[in-house]
Design a protein around this motif. Sequence first.
Motif, PDB file in Angstrom:
ATOM      1  N   ILE A 122       0.842  -1.203   0.000  1.00 37.48           N
ATOM      2  CA  ILE A 122       0.000   0.000   0.000  1.00 37.48           C
ATOM      3  C   ILE A 122       0.873   1.247   0.000  1.00 37.48           C
ATOM      4  O   ILE A 122       0.646   2.190  -0.769  1.00 37.48           O
ATOM      5  CB  ILE A 122      -0.946  -0.009   1.210  1.00 37.48           C
ATOM      6  CG1 ILE A 122      -1.999  -1.118   1.050  1.00 37.48           C
ATOM      7  CG2 ILE A 122      -1.628   1.343   1.377  1.00 37.48           C
ATOM      8  CD1 ILE A 122      -2.869  -1.311   2.266  1.00 37.48           C
ATOM      9  N   LEU A 123       1.898   1.265   0.851  1.00 43.44           N
ATOM     10  CA  LEU A 123       2.812   2.410   0.910  1.00 43.44           C
ATOM     11  C   LEU A 123       3.572   2.593  -0.397  1.00 43.44           C
ATOM     12  O   LEU A 123       3.710   3.715  -0.899  1.00 43.44           O
ATOM     13  CB  LEU A 123       3.802   2.227   2.065  1.00 43.44           C
ATOM     14  CG  LEU A 123       3.304   2.569   3.467  1.00 43.44           C
ATOM     15  CD1 LEU A 123       4.335   2.156   4.506  1.00 43.44           C
ATOM     16  CD2 LEU A 123       2.999   4.059   3.585  1.00 43.44           C
ATOM     17  N   LEU A 124       4.061   1.491  -0.962  1.00 36.07           N
ATOM     18  CA  LEU A 124       4.825   1.564  -2.203  1.00 36.07           C
ATOM     19  C   LEU A 124       3.976   2.123  -3.335  1.00 36.07           C
ATOM     20  O   LEU A 124       4.425   2.963  -4.116  1.00 36.07           O
ATOM     21  CB  LEU A 124       5.364   0.181  -2.573  1.00 36.07           C
ATOM     22  CG  LEU A 124       6.186   0.097  -3.869  1.00 36.07           C
ATOM     23  CD1 LEU A 124       7.403   1.014  -3.786  1.00 36.07           C
ATOM     24  CD2 LEU A 124       6.627  -1.341  -4.134  1.00 36.07           C
ATOM     25  N   THR A 125       2.717   1.661  -3.408  1.00 38.24           N
ATOM     26  CA  THR A 125       1.815   2.151  -4.455  1.00 38.24           C
ATOM     27  C   THR A 125       1.558   3.652  -4.293  1.00 38.24           C
ATOM     28  O   THR A 125       1.595   4.412  -5.264  1.00 38.24           O
ATOM     29  CB  THR A 125       0.479   1.388  -4.428  1.00 38.24           C
ATOM     30  OG1 THR A 125       0.728  -0.010  -4.571  1.00 38.24           O
ATOM     31  CG2 THR A 125      -0.433   1.854  -5.554  1.00 38.24           C
ATOM     32  N   GLY A 126       1.286   4.075  -3.056  1.00 34.94           N
ATOM     33  CA  GLY A 126       1.031   5.493  -2.806  1.00 34.94           C
ATOM     34  C   GLY A 126       2.240   6.352  -3.107  1.00 34.94           C
ATOM     35  O   GLY A 126       2.120   7.445  -3.685  1.00 34.94           O
ATOM     36  N   ILE A 127       3.432   5.883  -2.724  1.00 32.96           N
ATOM     37  CA  ILE A 127       4.658   6.650  -2.961  1.00 32.96           C
ATOM     38  C   ILE A 127       4.922   6.800  -4.458  1.00 32.96           C
ATOM     39  O   ILE A 127       5.257   7.879  -4.945  1.00 32.96           O
ATOM     40  CB  ILE A 127       5.851   5.968  -2.258  1.00 32.96           C
ATOM     41  CG1 ILE A 127       5.726   6.144  -0.743  1.00 32.96           C
ATOM     42  CG2 ILE A 127       7.180   6.552  -2.747  1.00 32.96           C
ATOM     43  CD1 ILE A 127       6.731   5.349   0.052  1.00 32.96           C
ATOM     44  N   LEU A 128       4.754   5.702  -5.197  1.00 38.10           N
ATOM     45  CA  LEU A 128       4.958   5.766  -6.638  1.00 38.10           C
ATOM     46  C   LEU A 128       3.948   6.702  -7.301  1.00 38.10           C
ATOM     47  O   LEU A 128       4.264   7.421  -8.245  1.00 38.10           O
ATOM     48  CB  LEU A 128       4.861   4.369  -7.254  1.00 38.10           C
ATOM     49  CG  LEU A 128       6.062   3.453  -7.062  1.00 38.10           C
ATOM     50  CD1 LEU A 128       5.789   2.090  -7.687  1.00 38.10           C
ATOM     51  CD2 LEU A 128       7.311   4.064  -7.695  1.00 38.10           C
ATOM     52  N   LEU A 129       2.729   6.690  -6.790  1.00 40.44           N
ATOM     53  CA  LEU A 129       1.665   7.506  -7.371  1.00 40.44           C
ATOM     54  C   LEU A 129       1.998   8.993  -7.335  1.00 40.44           C
ATOM     55  O   LEU A 129       1.688   9.730  -8.282  1.00 40.44           O
ATOM     56  CB  LEU A 129       0.346   7.248  -6.626  1.00 40.44           C
ATOM     57  CG  LEU A 129      -0.875   8.069  -7.082  1.00 40.44           C
ATOM     58  CD1 LEU A 129      -1.200   7.744  -8.538  1.00 40.44           C
ATOM     59  CD2 LEU A 129      -2.060   7.772  -6.191  1.00 40.44           C
ATOM     60  N   VAL A 130       2.638   9.454  -6.255  1.00 40.04           N
ATOM     61  CA  VAL A 130       2.918  10.896  -6.126  1.00 40.04           C
ATOM     62  C   VAL A 130       4.252  11.299  -6.755  1.00 40.04           C
ATOM     63  O   VAL A 130       4.652  12.455  -6.649  1.00 40.04           O
ATOM     64  CB  VAL A 130       2.899  11.338  -4.645  1.00 40.04           C
ATOM     65  CG1 VAL A 130       1.542  11.094  -4.030  1.00 40.04           C
ATOM     66  CG2 VAL A 130       3.990  10.633  -3.841  1.00 40.04           C
ATOM     67  N   THR A 131       4.932  10.373  -7.412  1.00 40.03           N
ATOM     68  CA  THR A 131       6.194  10.724  -8.072  1.00 40.03           C
ATOM     69  C   THR A 131       5.931  11.045  -9.547  1.00 40.03           C
ATOM     70  O   THR A 131       5.249  12.006  -9.871  1.00 40.03           O
ATOM     71  CB  THR A 131       7.229   9.609  -7.906  1.00 40.03           C
ATOM     72  OG1 THR A 131       6.700   8.357  -8.402  1.00 40.03           O
ATOM     73  CG2 THR A 131       7.602   9.415  -6.451  1.00 40.03           C
ATOM     74  N   LYS A 132       6.452  10.238 -10.434  1.00 40.04           N
ATOM     75  CA  LYS A 132       6.337  10.527 -11.862  1.00 40.04           C
ATOM     76  C   LYS A 132       4.899  10.522 -12.376  1.00 40.04           C
ATOM     77  O   LYS A 132       4.524  11.398 -13.172  1.00 40.04           O
ATOM     78  CB  LYS A 132       7.197   9.543 -12.664  1.00 40.04           C
ATOM     79  CG  LYS A 132       7.271   9.873 -14.149  1.00 40.04           C
ATOM     80  CD  LYS A 132       8.200   8.916 -14.874  1.00 40.04           C
ATOM     81  CE  LYS A 132       8.234   9.234 -16.367  1.00 40.04           C
ATOM     82  NZ  LYS A 132       9.133   8.295 -17.096  1.00 40.04           N
ATOM     83  N   PRO A 133       4.044   9.553 -11.969  1.00 43.00           N
ATOM     84  CA  PRO A 133       2.650   9.598 -12.450  1.00 43.00           C
ATOM     85  C   PRO A 133       1.953  10.912 -12.129  1.00 43.00           C
ATOM     86  O   PRO A 133       1.258  11.476 -12.981  1.00 43.00           O
ATOM     87  CB  PRO A 133       1.997   8.414 -11.717  1.00 43.00           C
ATOM     88  CG  PRO A 133       3.107   7.470 -11.466  1.00 43.00           C
ATOM     89  CD  PRO A 133       4.304   8.335 -11.186  1.00 43.00           C
TER      90      PRO A 133
END
Length: 238
Positions: A122-133
Amino acid sequence: MILFIKLLLAHLLGDFIWQPNSWVAHKEAHKHKSIYLYLHIFLHGILAAVLAGEISFIPYAVLIAITHGIIDLTKLHFQKSKNKRTWFVVDQIAHLLILIGITLLYENENIDFLWFDNRFWILLTGILLVTKPASIFIKTIISIWSPESQNSHQDNSLASAGNYIGILERLLTVCFILTGHFEAIGFLLAAKSIFRFGDLKEAKDRKLTEYVMIGTLISFGIAIITGLILQALLLQLF
């Protein structure tokens, strides 16, 4: 819910993190003749199958790859420079609807994450979401406004500095929310405003000021919403 988060993570990795700009340019130029289109489709299928972690999910991963290819091909053939932003939004909504549909279709409540517990994914998905996407989403949304004077004030700017600043501010905002330091978000926003004030004052351009404000507010809005969703999901697991 857990399966959908895994599939969303696979989508973020395949569509944003592990898709070079050269692939995107080649696909837009050659459409269905581009080898990178099929590599992109294959990557999505592999990521979905691996992250789902069940052999029985492989047919569904194949279905995700096929539908992803159909959606991407449709976008490539119909998007033009003037409606590129619209097709980006439509494309991402279509992919998300497919992932929701696959999750509901599979209906296997016994699936659990491999290697790490649910909180990690869950954390990994959220962190990735606020980066390049998130950066691509913001850039696409505000591309309708592009003040002419903006280009004249970028000569002395570091390459891609604005992009990295945005990513860092969103990561920090999510971190502050998850650690319960909401007041730090105000300090972060104030600090950015102070540093930006000099440039905007010197530019004396109202359009540039509004452009920067819109981008900043969208960026913080995405980060705050993501942080609150992550916080709610993590609280359910304790």
